[in-house]
Scaffold this active site. Structure first.
Site, PDB file in Angstrom:
ATOM      1  N   THR A 183       0.863  -1.175   0.000  1.00 49.01           N
ATOM      2  CA  THR A 183       0.000   0.000   0.000  1.00 49.01           C
ATOM      3  C   THR A 183       0.897   1.222   0.000  1.00 49.01           C
ATOM      4  O   THR A 183       1.936   1.226   0.656  1.00 49.01           O
ATOM      5  CB  THR A 183      -0.972  -0.045   1.198  1.00 49.01           C
ATOM      6  OG1 THR A 183      -1.709   1.159   1.217  1.00 49.01           O
ATOM      7  CG2 THR A 183      -0.276  -0.257   2.522  1.00 49.01           C
ATOM      8  N   TRP A 441     -12.292  20.924  12.726  1.00 42.09           N
ATOM      9  CA  TRP A 441     -12.011  20.173  11.505  1.00 42.09           C
ATOM     10  C   TRP A 441     -13.087  20.400  10.448  1.00 42.09           C
ATOM     11  O   TRP A 441     -14.272  20.417  10.750  1.00 42.09           O
ATOM     12  CB  TRP A 441     -11.957  18.672  11.793  1.00 42.09           C
ATOM     13  CG  TRP A 441     -10.851  18.288  12.724  1.00 42.09           C
ATOM     14  CD1 TRP A 441     -10.966  17.946  14.030  1.00 42.09           C
ATOM     15  CD2 TRP A 441      -9.458  18.230  12.421  1.00 42.09           C
ATOM     16  NE1 TRP A 441      -9.734  17.656  14.556  1.00 42.09           N
ATOM     17  CE2 TRP A 441      -8.788  17.819  13.592  1.00 42.09           C
ATOM     18  CE3 TRP A 441      -8.708  18.479  11.265  1.00 42.09           C
ATOM     19  CZ2 TRP A 441      -7.405  17.663  13.650  1.00 42.09           C
ATOM     20  CZ3 TRP A 441      -7.334  18.313  11.327  1.00 42.09           C
ATOM     21  CH2 TRP A 441      -6.699  17.914  12.501  1.00 42.09           C
TER      22      TRP A 441
HETATM   23  P1  ADP Z   1      -3.987   3.947  -0.604  1.00 37.64           P
HETATM   24  O1  ADP Z   1      -3.692   4.564   0.738  1.00 37.64           O
HETATM   25  O2  ADP Z   1      -2.782   3.653  -1.423  1.00 37.64           O
HETATM   26  O3  ADP Z   1      -5.102   4.637  -1.327  1.00 37.64           O
HETATM   27  P2  ADP Z   1      -5.819   1.761  -0.216  1.00 37.64           P
HETATM   28  O4  ADP Z   1      -6.162   1.489  -1.584  1.00 37.64           O
HETATM   29  O5  ADP Z   1      -5.649   0.658   0.738  1.00 37.64           O
HETATM   30  O6  ADP Z   1      -4.462   2.506  -0.182  1.00 37.64           O
HETATM   31  O7  ADP Z   1      -6.857   2.823   0.295  1.00 37.64           O
HETATM   32  C1  ADP Z   1      -7.571   2.738   1.475  1.00 37.64           C
HETATM   33  C2  ADP Z   1      -8.199   4.065   1.778  1.00 37.64           C
HETATM   34  O8  ADP Z   1      -9.114   4.446   0.743  1.00 37.64           O
HETATM   35  C3  ADP Z   1      -9.036   4.065   3.023  1.00 37.64           C
HETATM   36  O9  ADP Z   1      -8.249   4.196   4.196  1.00 37.64           O
HETATM   37  C4  ADP Z   1      -9.913   5.296   2.781  1.00 37.64           C
HETATM   38  O10 ADP Z   1      -9.255   6.494   3.108  1.00 37.64           O
HETATM   39  C5  ADP Z   1     -10.141   5.256   1.297  1.00 37.64           C
HETATM   40  N1  ADP Z   1     -11.455   4.677   1.010  1.00 37.64           N
HETATM   41  C6  ADP Z   1     -11.739   3.428   0.626  1.00 37.64           C
HETATM   42  N2  ADP Z   1     -13.066   3.269   0.428  1.00 37.64           N
HETATM   43  C7  ADP Z   1     -13.650   4.445   0.709  1.00 37.64           C
HETATM   44  C8  ADP Z   1     -15.000   4.933   0.725  1.00 37.64           C
HETATM   45  N3  ADP Z   1     -16.017   4.177   0.374  1.00 37.64           N
HETATM   46  N4  ADP Z   1     -15.204   6.221   1.101  1.00 37.64           N
HETATM   47  C9  ADP Z   1     -14.175   7.021   1.453  1.00 37.64           C
HETATM   48  N5  ADP Z   1     -12.887   6.623   1.449  1.00 37.64           N
HETATM   49  C10 ADP Z   1     -12.628   5.359   1.091  1.00 37.64           C
END
Ligand code: ADP
Length: 537
Positions: A183, A441
């Site tokens: 990640t 925030w």
């Molecule tokens: P990266 O940090 O490289 O994007 P990931 O693909 O694992 O890694 O992303 C996870 C992050 O994506 C979550 O911690 C969140 O911030 C965001 N995320 C995933 N799904 C959603 C969603 N439905 N709504 C808002 N944010 C989301």
């Protein structure tokens, strides 16, 4: 007293044998520049067994890491099963990462081989000497005429398959590592998440539930989310596990090609990040299709996007939340029965949430830096933390100081959320994207949602810019829809009824495009760099 039931290990090869035995006639279609290529699970199963033999012939160690550098395809699906089913570890490399990151990841994982699509070979080959443990580069010819290097490390996938015999495989210990995904993270080095066979099977069983993706034998499943990103959200195991046919876009990721595939191949379930569906919308609107769900997550799903799909494509978007560290799906926002008679607004608002976790995952929100749980009143916001059998315990060989778990055993997500009394999660923001204004925030996600509900807005991303008085203030970066005109005042007056007055952006900048990350999410890091010295004109 102990139960008296058999202990069949939960392994990926058990999914494989089930699909091979019961669903051999179902089809797998992979799109290519010369048109779709068709096969069946029966043929895929034979080739997967042959590939397992190839891994032995290549001399890959018993638990060796096998990299892939490839689009979504039937061949990639062969690797998804052959590598872990022989006890080795599948390591999907993200083809859009920066070269230094790719080198770091391949070396950190100690990949012994990389299986690479010919169409992306020029991205990998120049780095190959920096990947110190890679002994084999196996080229999968997915079309095009990229030169295949004349080098002792290089060989052709189809040559191997043609020469191989199908072999048997079985993993005995369900806690054996099966696959790994790195990640990106915005600070520090990429971090490796290491899935086990057991966690993969449990995640597979979870995502096929009706509350989540609701997948069955009658489905035709198209993962648009890359197989090189977060395990393709589990779809590459889930579809075979229920005998659903599969459709892969291959390198043909253009919105029109995706829409055509949905229509022509009778896709019933598909999933990808919001920017993908934003692009596909005009190509799909008004056409006949048999879709029953469009899964979407990875970043906030704008309510306006979901509603536009409901109006123009005939079904809203099904939002899910998760992260690489949660396998990745953890929650989903399927409309609950209590809202069936609700207003359209209430339904749309529910679909704009991350939703409830599936059984096996627990969620909580805590006051930053503590383990003090906050109430589920949909008002209090705090860091979202999760735990369960599909949640990462730790990273693979993490750098010193990286702590994924809290002292009491929950996993930190870095997301800020509220939870309603039903346990439905609403993501307010990523911790690093929140805008700190006068000690309070502001949620950049809420502001983006409000701005993107303007019909003339194509995309919007909101970032914090330094402010001498308030610490930070929101800057709205807006992309206007093609052929439209829009002023900053129009944007502000559109969102004024929707958000608190002190949330209103300090300024609106019109930009050509929101920069995207390697997996198509808004890259606010790039925007923050671009507007670091922002002066309001
Ligand atoms: P990266 O940090 O490289 O994007 P990931 O693909 O694992 O890694 O992303 C996870 C992050 O994506 C979550 O911690 C969140 O911030 C965001 N995320 C995933 N799904 C959603 C969603 N439905 N709504 C808002 N944010 C989301």
């Amino acid at each position: 007293m102990r139960g008296l039931m058999q202990q069949t290990p939960l392994t990926i090869d058990s999914i494989f044998r089930y699909t091979e035995r019961h669903h051999g006639d179902k089809t797998i279609v992979t799109n290519s520049p010369t048109g779709p290529v068709r096969t069946t699970y029966a043929e895929w199963a034979v080739r997967t067994r042959k590939l397992a033999g190839v891994l032995d012939t290549l001399g890959i160690s018993a638990d060796g890491r096998v990299g892939t550098f490839a689009w979504n395809s039937a061949r990639h699906l062969e690797l998804y099963f052959a590598v872990p089913s022989t006890g080795r570890v599948l390591h999907t490399l993200n083809i859009r990462l920066f070269p230094e990151q790719l080198t770091y990841i391949a070396n950190h994982a100690e990949d012994e081989a990389v299986f690479v699509d010919r169409t992306v070979l020029p991205l990998l080959w120049p780095l190959i000497d920096t990947m110190t443990t890679v002994r084999h580069v196996v080229v999968m010819d997915d079309g095009g005429d990229n030169e295949i290097p004349d080098d002792p490390r290089v060989s052709l996938y189809e040559d191997h398959i043609a020469a191989a015999e199908p072999v048997d495989f079985r993993v005995e210990d369900e806690n054996t590592a099966a696959s790994m995904c790195y990640t990106s993270g915005t600070t520090g080095n990429p971090k490796g998440v290491l899935y086990s066979h057991r966690s993969t099977v449990l995640h597979t069983m979870a995502v096929v539930q009706p509350n989540v993706f609701g997948m069955g034998e009658t489905d035709v499943v198209m993962p648009v989310v890359p197989m090189f990103h977060a395990n393709a959200w589990g779809l590459a195991q889930a579809a075979p596990a229920v005998g659903a046919s599969m459709v892969f876009p291959g390198p043909m990721m253009q919105p029109k090609a995706l829409a055509d595939l949905i229509v022509d191949e009778g896709v019933t379930f598909t999933a990808g990040v919001p920017t993908i569906w934003q692009g596909v919308l005009p190509e799909l609107a008004g056409r006949e299709h048999v879709l029953r769900d469009i899964g979407c997550g990875g970043s906030a799903v704008p309510m306006a996007l979901s509603e536009a799909y409901r109006e123009r494509v005939g079904l809203p978007i099904l939002q899910a939340w998760g992260m690489t560290e949660t396998h990745p799906v953890a929650t989903s926002a399927r409309l609950p029965r209590r809202l069936f008679d609700g207003s359209d607004d209430d339904k749309a608002a529910y679909r704009a949430r991350a939703g409830i976790p599936f059984m096996g995952v627990e969620v909580r929100i805590v006051e930053a830096g503590t383990t003090d749980e906050l109430p589920w009143d949909d008002v209090a916001t705090g860091e979202l933390q999760v735990r369960g059998s599909t949640t990462a315990l730790d990273y693979y060989n993490p750098d010193a100081g990286v702590e994924l778990a809290t002292p009491d055993g929950w996993m930190r997500t870095g997301d800020v959320a509220a939870i309603d009394p039903h346990g439905s999660v609403r993501i307010a923001d990523r911790t690093k994207d929140l805008i700190k204004s006068g000690g309070e925030w502001i949620s950049s996600v809420d502001l983006e949602n409000a701005i993107m509900s303007h019909p003339k807005v194509k995309e919007a991303a909101v970032i914090g810019i330094p402010d001498p008085k308030w610490d930070e203030r929101p800057l709205a970066c807006v992309v206007v829809a093609e052929g439209e005109e829009l002023t900053a005042d129009e944007v502000i007056s559109h969102i004024t009824p929707m958000v608190a007055k002190w949330w209103l952006p300090e300024a609106v900048e019109f930009i050509d495009e929101v920069p995207k990350t390697s997996v198509g999410k808004f890259s606010k890091k790039d925007l923050r760099t671009r507007f670091a010295d922002y002066q309001r004109s």
